[in-house]
Design a protein around this motif. Sequence first.
Motif, PDB file in Angstrom:
ATOM      1  N   SER A  43       0.817  -1.216   0.000  1.00 41.04           N
ATOM      2  CA  SER A  43       0.000   0.000   0.000  1.00 41.04           C
ATOM      3  C   SER A  43       0.851   1.267   0.000  1.00 41.04           C
ATOM      4  N   ARG A 105       2.132  -5.249  -4.799  1.00 38.07           N
ATOM      5  CA  ARG A 105       0.680  -5.323  -4.592  1.00 38.07           C
ATOM      6  C   ARG A 105       0.055  -6.298  -5.581  1.00 38.07           C
ATOM      7  N   MET A 128      -5.254   2.609   4.901  1.00 38.80           N
ATOM      8  CA  MET A 128      -5.361   2.816   3.455  1.00 38.80           C
ATOM      9  C   MET A 128      -5.552   4.296   3.126  1.00 38.80           C
TER      10      MET A 128
END
Length: 166
Positions: A43, A105, A128
């Motif tokens: 992330s 990712r 996030m």
Amino acid sequence: IPLHLALHVARPEVQYAVHNHSEYGTVWSDLTAVPPAYDQSSSLGGGEVVLVDEYEGAVNSREAADAAVRAIGDADRAILGGHGVFVIGDTARAAFLRAVALEQRAKNAWMVRVAGGPEKSSLPDWWMDRQANSDGNGYHGFWEAAVRKALRDEPALAAEVLGRQR
């Protein structure tokens, strides 16, 4: 080249743009889907990841490049449906981190999918949101470590760089 040219016309403030066909990023581009981030490292990099499924035409088509850039909008990373990935940064550090994090990712999301894991990440929304609001420059040491490794692995490059600094 048309994709880069179209991007710089539409977004003249962009300093770095990286387009590639990384292994797992391309898998997700072939799936025409944005991979979810399942872990903190995946992330990193900040910004938004968008799917550009409007990437039609040959890679040398100005019209296709213009349409892709319009679809990217203000996003910093894009999965180009059936084509590859595109990463944008205001520094080399941010572009590098975003490219590496996007590939990690994509790889980890593929592994989770193949293993029959959950569709939604267990990462909390606050994490996030924090990562999405990052400019990609805050993870100090990552870019520098990659540069040091390249200089160790390529003595001629190191000699050239050191020669320029004297």
